[in-house]
Design a protein around this motif. Structure first.
Motif, mmCIF file in Angstrom:
data_model
loop_
_atom_site.group_PDB
_atom_site.id
_atom_site.type_symbol
_atom_site.label_atom_id
_atom_site.label_comp_id
_atom_site.label_asym_id
_atom_site.label_seq_id
_atom_site.Cartn_x
_atom_site.Cartn_y
_atom_site.Cartn_z
ATOM 1 N N TYR A 63 11.745 0.149 -0.657
ATOM 2 C CA TYR A 63 11.578 -1.056 0.190
ATOM 3 C C TYR A 63 11.755 -0.579 1.725
ATOM 4 N N THR A 64 13.050 0.102 1.906
ATOM 5 C CA THR A 64 13.155 0.323 3.472
ATOM 6 C C THR A 64 12.220 1.407 4.008
ATOM 7 N N ALA A 65 12.107 2.292 3.099
ATOM 8 C CA ALA A 65 10.820 3.221 3.363
ATOM 9 C C ALA A 65 9.578 2.703 3.509
ATOM 10 N N ALA A 66 9.178 1.691 2.984
ATOM 11 C CA ALA A 66 7.955 0.953 3.257
ATOM 12 C C ALA A 66 8.006 0.486 4.517
ATOM 13 N N PHE A 67 9.046 -0.287 4.859
ATOM 14 C CA PHE A 67 8.972 -1.012 6.114
ATOM 15 C C PHE A 67 8.909 0.120 7.423
ATOM 16 N N ALA A 68 9.858 1.111 6.881
ATOM 17 C CA ALA A 68 9.673 2.271 8.158
ATOM 18 C C ALA A 68 8.254 2.878 8.164
ATOM 19 N N TYR A 69 7.599 2.823 7.157
ATOM 20 C CA TYR A 69 6.176 3.474 7.272
ATOM 21 C C TYR A 69 5.353 2.299 8.079
ATOM 22 N N TYR A 70 5.466 1.077 7.959
ATOM 23 C CA TYR A 70 5.053 -0.224 8.704
ATOM 24 C C TYR A 70 5.248 0.062 10.066
ATOM 25 N N GLY B 287 0.757 -1.221 -0.149
ATOM 26 C CA GLY B 287 -0.072 0.010 0.013
ATOM 27 C C GLY B 287 0.930 1.287 0.053
ATOM 28 N N TYR B 288 2.009 1.033 0.865
ATOM 29 C CA TYR B 288 2.739 2.427 0.772
ATOM 30 C C TYR B 288 3.472 2.628 -0.651
ATOM 31 N N LEU B 289 3.851 1.451 -0.943
ATOM 32 C CA LEU B 289 4.652 1.527 -2.372
ATOM 33 C C LEU B 289 3.601 2.061 -3.524
ATOM 34 N N SER B 290 2.201 1.488 -3.479
ATOM 35 C CA SER B 290 1.121 2.290 -4.295
ATOM 36 C C SER B 290 1.154 3.805 -4.034
ATOM 37 N N HIS B 291 0.995 4.148 -2.951
ATOM 38 C CA HIS B 291 1.019 5.575 -2.641
ATOM 39 C C HIS B 291 2.306 6.476 -3.349
ATOM 40 N N GLN B 292 3.321 5.834 -3.169
ATOM 41 C CA GLN B 292 4.428 6.354 -3.743
ATOM 42 C C GLN B 292 4.593 6.416 -5.362
ATOM 43 N N ASN C 277 8.237 -8.102 -10.242
ATOM 44 C CA ASN C 277 7.049 -7.325 -10.508
ATOM 45 C C ASN C 277 5.925 -7.201 -9.510
ATOM 46 N N PHE C 278 5.513 -6.118 -9.303
ATOM 47 C CA PHE C 278 4.517 -5.906 -7.958
ATOM 48 C C PHE C 278 3.072 -5.788 -8.530
ATOM 49 N N VAL C 279 2.071 -5.893 -7.876
ATOM 50 C CA VAL C 279 0.896 -5.406 -8.090
ATOM 51 C C VAL C 279 0.466 -4.326 -7.112
ATOM 52 N N ILE D 80 9.973 -1.455 -8.765
ATOM 53 C CA ILE D 80 9.953 -0.487 -7.467
ATOM 54 C C ILE D 80 11.614 -0.180 -7.289
ATOM 55 N N PRO D 81 11.674 1.186 -7.232
ATOM 56 C CA PRO D 81 13.098 1.645 -6.803
ATOM 57 C C PRO D 81 13.597 0.804 -5.649
ATOM 58 N N ASN D 82 14.765 0.397 -5.410
ATOM 59 C CA ASN D 82 15.208 -0.216 -4.191
ATOM 60 C C ASN D 82 15.154 0.572 -3.007
ATOM 61 N N ASP D 83 15.353 2.195 -3.244
ATOM 62 C CA ASP D 83 15.256 2.837 -1.921
ATOM 63 C C ASP D 83 13.780 2.793 -1.134
#
Length: 353
Positions: free
Chosen positions: A344-351, A269-274, A323-325, A339-342
């Motif tokens: 992923y860690t931002a998504a975990f930080a949001y969680y 969901g965070y990746l989707s927002h970005q 490949n992501f949905v 997904i840009p590599n940077d």
């Protein structure tokens, strides 16, 4: 409840389910019938099945160990040997009575024994009812890597009887409910809102029917997952990696599938927002919904590094790309997103925030 028709079989519900099974067995002359259970369904579900099918079915019983950690090729080998030792031939039928481990593994065993025998699935967990009941995916894990070995092959019928849900602990019900919430996120915003408002599982039958219908609608359009069917994997790319990591790490408490996928849906969901336009308010809605129902899991930096290294094994990958949905909005998914590599860690930080 009306039955749901797929490309090649029907999903029958509750009382009609066992009426249809008895009729099917009368019309089809099988040389032998085998029922596959695990240790849990042997105790809690098999007696109910035997009572419902009294005088209508004679069968041989095969039992496997319970748990995702036993969904492997070694367990398949034991079932293949059992079938062989009990003289199963190509006109035999296998009935898989259990959760996703039993139906996935049993379907794979049946699809490969003597190049394929017929099988029927009777899912007994909420997760398997709304997920494994449609689509024909069978298979097992490769080590801790989810569903790496398998085939798509359709059962002769699927029987969904909500009475079996009475045998489940609350944690298992919530695990299955995560997949139902996913159906709302990828296909129907009003269904998402309806499920969010539920405060108990007492009236779950109609929602099971809705979830099975949503998945069937997708699979009918794309049975071999070339395009649209990929949307069913929302939350699963990172969720499966999380699940695999906790499965193989003896120092961590194993997560149920739905618990891991709930984490995956917040992360994705965070990746989707970005990346794909999901609004901040919808992202916050997704996060608060899942964190209100599923305990937050702690991740160290080392945990995250190892989880991300597992993404290369995801089945949707192609030509070295992960490949992501993702979601454009609730109810509207986007497939094959890089997904840009940077992030992923931002998504975990949001969680974790």
């Amino acid at each position: 409840m009306e039955s749901i028709t797929t490309t090649s079989y029907a999903v029958h519900f509750n009382d009609k389910a066992f009426f249809e099974l008895k009729k099917y067995l009368t019309l089809n002359s099988y040389s032998k019938v085998f029922v596959l259970v695990d240790e849990n369904t042997k105790v809690h579900c098999l007696p109910v099945f035997e009572e419902l099918m009294a005088d209508a079915l004679s069968f041989e019983l095969i039992t496997i160990q319970a748990g995702e950690e036993n969904k492997n090729i070694e367990a398949c080998n034991k079932v293949w040997l059992a079938l062989s030792e009990m003289d199963a031939d190509r006109k035999s039928l296998m009935i898989n009575l259990g959760g996703g481990v039993v139906t996935d593994l049993g379907g794979f065993v049946a699809s490969t024994y003597k190049r394929g025998i017929d099988f029927i699935n009777i899912p007994t967990t909420l997760l398997s009812m709304v997920d494994a009941s449609v689509g024909g995916k069978t298979g097992v894990d490769l080590g801790s890597l989810k569903n790496q070995i398998g085939v798509i092959n359709q059962p002769k019928m699927v029987l969904v009887a909500s009475m079996f849900l009475n045998t489940l602990e609350d944690r298992q019900m919530h695990s299955g409910f995560a997949e139902m919430l996913k159906h709302g996120l990828i296909k129907d915003a009003s269904y998402w809102k309806e499920l969010k408002a539920m405060d108990s599982f007492e009236d779950i039958d109609d929602h099971i029917l809705t979830s099975v219908s949503i998945k069937n609608e997708v699979v009918l359009q794309d049975p071999t997952e070339q395009h649209l069917r990929k949307i069913l994997n929302f939350g699963h790319t990172l969720g499966h990696a999380v699940e695999s990591y906790f499965l193989e790490n003896n120092e961590k408490e194993t997560l149920l599938h739905g618990e891991a996928i709930a984490i995956g849906m917040v992360l994705e969901g965070y990746l989707s927002h970005q990346l794909t336009g999901l609004s901040l308010s919808e992202l916050e809605d997704i996060k608060s919904t899942f964190l209100s129902r599923y305990p937050k899991v702690a991740f160290t930096d080392e945990d995250i590094k190892t989880i991300l290294s597992m993404l290369k094994f995801d089945k949707k990958n192609s030509h070295g790309n992960i490949n992501f949905v993702l979601l454009k909005t609730i109810g509207e998914p986007v497939i094959d997103v890089k997904i840009p590599n940077d992030l992923y860690t931002a998504a975990f930080a949001y969680y974790k925030d």
